[in-house]
Design a protein around this motif. Structure first.
Motif, mmCIF file in Angstrom:
data_model
loop_
_atom_site.group_PDB
_atom_site.id
_atom_site.type_symbol
_atom_site.label_atom_id
_atom_site.label_comp_id
_atom_site.label_asym_id
_atom_site.label_seq_id
_atom_site.Cartn_x
_atom_site.Cartn_y
_atom_site.Cartn_z
ATOM 1 N N THR A 70 -6.980 7.493 9.637
ATOM 2 C CA THR A 70 -5.471 7.330 9.189
ATOM 3 C C THR A 70 -5.043 8.683 8.073
ATOM 4 O O THR A 70 -5.640 7.766 6.778
ATOM 5 C CB THR A 70 -4.229 6.579 9.908
ATOM 6 O OG1 THR A 70 -4.562 5.255 8.730
ATOM 7 C CG2 THR A 70 -4.840 6.172 11.429
ATOM 8 N N ALA A 71 -4.146 9.017 7.565
ATOM 9 C CA ALA A 71 -3.820 9.629 6.927
ATOM 10 C C ALA A 71 -2.517 9.047 6.685
ATOM 11 O O ALA A 71 -1.945 9.549 6.516
ATOM 12 C CB ALA A 71 -3.888 11.158 6.107
ATOM 13 N N VAL A 72 -2.369 8.495 4.685
ATOM 14 C CA VAL A 72 -1.355 8.340 4.399
ATOM 15 C C VAL A 72 -0.796 8.738 3.586
ATOM 16 O O VAL A 72 -1.362 9.482 2.543
ATOM 17 C CB VAL A 72 -1.411 6.552 3.960
ATOM 18 C CG1 VAL A 72 0.109 6.418 3.730
ATOM 19 C CG2 VAL A 72 -1.557 5.651 5.160
ATOM 20 N N GLU A 73 0.693 9.660 3.366
ATOM 21 C CA GLU A 73 1.159 10.410 2.001
ATOM 22 C C GLU A 73 0.786 9.727 1.049
ATOM 23 O O GLU A 73 1.476 8.635 0.608
ATOM 24 C CB GLU A 73 1.715 11.582 3.160
ATOM 25 C CG GLU A 73 1.629 11.993 3.618
ATOM 26 C CD GLU A 73 3.544 13.571 3.485
ATOM 27 O OE1 GLU A 73 4.247 13.258 3.882
ATOM 28 O OE2 GLU A 73 2.971 14.406 5.166
ATOM 29 N N SER A 74 0.792 10.601 -0.468
ATOM 30 C CA SER A 74 1.098 10.083 -1.513
ATOM 31 C C SER A 74 2.005 10.623 -2.553
ATOM 32 O O SER A 74 1.574 10.637 -3.689
ATOM 33 C CB SER A 74 -0.974 9.164 -2.122
ATOM 34 O OG SER A 74 -1.032 10.947 -2.063
ATOM 35 N N GLN A 75 2.446 11.219 -2.344
ATOM 36 C CA GLN A 75 3.447 12.296 -2.995
ATOM 37 C C GLN A 75 4.429 11.569 -3.637
ATOM 38 O O GLN A 75 5.169 10.582 -3.654
ATOM 39 C CB GLN A 75 4.375 13.802 -2.417
ATOM 40 C CG GLN A 75 3.313 14.699 -1.297
ATOM 41 C CD GLN A 75 4.544 15.315 -0.043
ATOM 42 O OE1 GLN A 75 4.589 14.898 0.780
ATOM 43 N NE2 GLN A 75 5.120 16.191 -1.123
ATOM 44 N N ILE A 87 2.440 8.847 7.384
ATOM 45 C CA ILE A 87 3.552 8.234 7.466
ATOM 46 C C ILE A 87 3.143 8.364 5.646
ATOM 47 O O ILE A 87 2.310 7.732 5.225
ATOM 48 C CB ILE A 87 3.557 6.749 7.638
ATOM 49 C CG1 ILE A 87 2.497 6.114 7.183
ATOM 50 C CG2 ILE A 87 4.161 7.399 9.239
ATOM 51 C CD1 ILE A 87 3.077 4.087 7.753
ATOM 52 N N HIS A 88 4.329 8.174 4.804
ATOM 53 C CA HIS A 88 4.101 7.973 3.661
ATOM 54 C C HIS A 88 4.324 5.957 3.053
ATOM 55 O O HIS A 88 4.947 5.312 3.456
ATOM 56 C CB HIS A 88 5.514 8.666 3.103
ATOM 57 C CG HIS A 88 5.976 8.903 1.332
ATOM 58 N ND1 HIS A 88 6.917 8.034 -0.053
ATOM 59 C CD2 HIS A 88 5.342 9.469 0.132
ATOM 60 C CE1 HIS A 88 6.178 7.715 -1.438
ATOM 61 N NE2 HIS A 88 5.451 9.201 -0.625
ATOM 62 N N TRP A 89 3.649 5.906 1.777
ATOM 63 C CA TRP A 89 3.660 4.587 1.421
ATOM 64 C C TRP A 89 5.151 3.845 1.606
ATOM 65 O O TRP A 89 4.954 2.153 1.569
ATOM 66 C CB TRP A 89 2.631 4.604 0.450
ATOM 67 C CG TRP A 89 3.348 4.873 -0.935
ATOM 68 C CD1 TRP A 89 3.053 6.246 -0.952
ATOM 69 C CD2 TRP A 89 4.153 4.209 -2.175
ATOM 70 N NE1 TRP A 89 3.635 6.229 -2.684
ATOM 71 C CE2 TRP A 89 4.338 4.946 -2.613
ATOM 72 C CE3 TRP A 89 5.154 2.883 -1.702
ATOM 73 C CZ2 TRP A 89 5.882 4.493 -3.561
ATOM 74 C CZ3 TRP A 89 5.768 2.502 -2.698
ATOM 75 C CH2 TRP A 89 6.276 3.597 -3.145
#
Length: 402
Positions: free
Chosen positions: A2-7, A47-49
């Motif tokens: 899974t990839a979690v956004e980190s902007q 999803i974002h953290w």
């Protein structure tokens, strides 16, 4: 994997966003477990953290929703299935931010009508079982104002049934709110016309089941408001040949910035990502055309006395007069019994003001170019087309009319 956004850069906050406390329910908190997992899986858990706690919370409560739905079906399922919808619904149609919510609240004042409540739409899997307990004893779970415009909100306020369909696991364009940085989701479900026969039958069955639950509980004529229904007139007439439709339209130069603000507010408040808003204005411009194409197409399918069209500016300028004309045209009768409630409602909301927006010259020119057909059709190209009343206010004369 899974990839979690980190902007890290926060988005530009639109007008009137009221971030809810962490304990208040968000749109997706009413999903059953399978609908929730499908939503996350289809978007590859991007999803974002910062919302991980929300995802964990909704995952656990979705299991409870699934269990409660089973209990509700055991207790009420057979009786709901046998419940007829004797009175064809009234559908309020129109683009987002045209006044559909205001009209929904006006029509729901009639004791013979009922609009699905926020609780019923957010917890469609088990509201017959739990609404009395949760809405009475745990009201702090509900938002007190809407995030996009400060209109009053609450478990008992009329709500869009499209949210119920999302929480029942049906595909919907509204699922874009959860993952706003992904391409718009399920656009084919806006008008339902590109669906396979099986998918369309599933949509009709779940929608009808929800309406039967409402009818079983209230035994009143249903007043349903979702802008998405503006594109579904053909399907809705197949299900309810005697349905009535009320179309409300508003100045497109107000609708454009207000709709952009709406989606920004919902993306920030209920999204599982940190939104970038890339392509949002173009999406609003394209969807507007699609909605009005479908409304014009659908109008030709409805008998004259079951379709009524009005302008938002005229409704807020003279709500009593406009509602009286609507009741007369649609043959609803009994407006004299509704009038006292309407006047009380108007007096209680006399101080409400809508947001005001400014567009750049480039945005205004683009709206004129892209939406010119609708602007001309409803007379918004004339300098005197706007109502004298300030947008979003109710005239004092209308409040005191008898």
């Amino acid at each position: 994997m899974t990839a979690v956004e980190s902007q890290s850069a926060p988005p530009t906050r639109p007008k009137a966003v009221n971030p809810p406390p962490w304990y208040q329910l968000m749109i997706w908190a009413g999903c059953d477990f399978f609908a929730w997992i499908r939503l996350l899986g289809r978007n590859r858990f991007h999803i974002h953290w910062s919302v991980l706690h929300v995802v964990i919370y909704v995952t656990f409560v979705s299991m409870a929703h699934t269990l409660l739905r089973g209990i509700q079906n055991l207790i009420f399922g057979r009786r709901v299935s046998r419940t007829p919808i004797d009175q064809a619904p009234i559908f309020i149609i129109g683009h987002w931010r045209t006044g559909t919510t205001l009209l929904h609240e006006f029509l729901a004042l009639d004791d013979r009508h009922v609009g699905p409540s926020t609780y019923e739409c957010m917890e469609p899997n088990h509201f017959l079982l739990t609404e009395g307990l949760i809405s009475r004893w745990l009201p702090f779970f509900s938002l007190s104002v809407r995030p996009m415009d400060n209109m009053a909100a609450g478990f008992n306020r009329p709500q869009e049934d499209e949210f119920a369909l999302c929480n029942l696991g049906l595909p919907s364009p509204y699922l874009t709110i959860a993952f706003p940085n992904h391409p718009p989701q399920f656009e084919e479900y806006l008008d339902l016309e590109g669906l396979s026969p099986r998918a369309l039958a599933t949509w009709k069955r779940k929608f009808l089941r929800f309406l039967k639950q409402l009818t079983f509980k209230h035994n009143k004529r249903l007043v349903l408001k979702s802008p998405t229904h503006s594109c579904r007139i053909k399907t809705l007439l197949e299900m309810f040949p005697d349905a009535r439709f009320v179309h409300i339209v508003r100045d497109p130069y107000v609708v454009f910035p207000s709709t952009v603000n709406l989606w920004k507010s919902l993306y920030i408040t209920f999204g599982l990502q940190r939104p970038t808003f890339d392509g949002l204005e173009e999406h609003v411009l394209k969807t507007f055309d699609r909605v009005y194409d479908k409304i014009e197409e659908g109008k030709g399918l409805i008998d004259f006395d079951r379709f009524y069209e009005l302008r938002y500016e005229e409704l807020v300028g003279d709500p009593v007069g406009e509602m009286a004309k609507m009741y007369d045209h649609l043959g609803l009768g009994g407006f004299e019994q509704v009038l006292p409630k309407l006047q009380v409602h108007l007096a209680g909301n006399a101080d409400y003001r809508t947001n005001r927006y400014q567009m750049t010259d480039e945005q205004r020119a683009e709206v004129t170019r892209r939406w010119g057909r609708v602007i001309r059709q409803f007379g918004y190209d004339a300098p005197s087309s706007a109502a004298k009343t300030e947008p979003g206010t109710i005239s004092q004369q209308a409040q005191t009319a008898t």
